[in-house]
Enzyme design. Sequence first.
Site, PDB file in Angstrom:
ATOM      1  CB  CYS A  86     -99.267 -39.784  38.214  1.00 42.12           C
ATOM      2  SG  CYS A  86     -99.380 -39.521  39.999  1.00 42.12           S
ATOM      3  CB  CYS A  89    -103.872 -40.929  39.968  1.00 43.85           C
ATOM      4  SG  CYS A  89    -103.162 -39.584  38.988  1.00 43.85           S
ATOM      5  CB  CYS A 135    -100.014 -35.721  39.578  1.00 41.73           C
ATOM      6  SG  CYS A 135    -101.435 -36.549  38.813  1.00 41.73           S
ATOM      7  CB  CYS A 138    -103.528 -37.994  42.669  1.00 43.04           C
ATOM      8  SG  CYS A 138    -101.764 -38.135  42.290  1.00 43.04           S
ATOM      9  CB  CYS A 158     -85.581 -31.840  38.039  1.00 43.63           C
ATOM     10  SG  CYS A 158     -84.330 -32.832  38.830  1.00 43.63           S
TER      11      CYS A 158
END
Length: 174
Positions: A86, A89, A135, A138, A158
Amino acid sequence: MKTLIGIILISALSACGRVNSPRTVYTMNAGLDEVLEDTLAKIVKTDEEWKKELSPEAYDVLRKEGTEQAFTGKYWDNKADGIYHCAGCDLPLFDSETKFKSGTGWPSFYEPINTVNVGEKEDNKYGWQRIEVVCNRCDGHLGHVFEDGPEPTGLRYCINSAALTFHNRYKTSE
């Protein structure tokens, strides 16, 4: 030694699946989900803090649920071996081993690293029903998941390149 043990553990657990109604969600390391859930602490920041830390494009995608233009992101055609994290984070999200060429212009994966790090939410914006991918640490918007991917899952995650950072997998010599 820790790397070898981790590889053996992930290999042994990778055959396990996890049912997540209404469809089966496959995971590369099922069985570790409960352990990860206990250690996955939420990251909460103000909008101003996110604006300072993220590039304008990453901020638009991760915090405002934007979408980058197809075939423009830095990872849509990346073929390197590694892990996609991510961009907000640094939580590991997707392994390059599950990446495939979808022809859509965005990085596409047939499964996340595990079902704890990557979450799914209903998205009924714009008059159609989709599943948003986020995610779980976060709450950053990553993209969407569709049921037109390859086997073994039949899924296509995607994902926007702007929502990701890539960490090469370094092989150690034996």
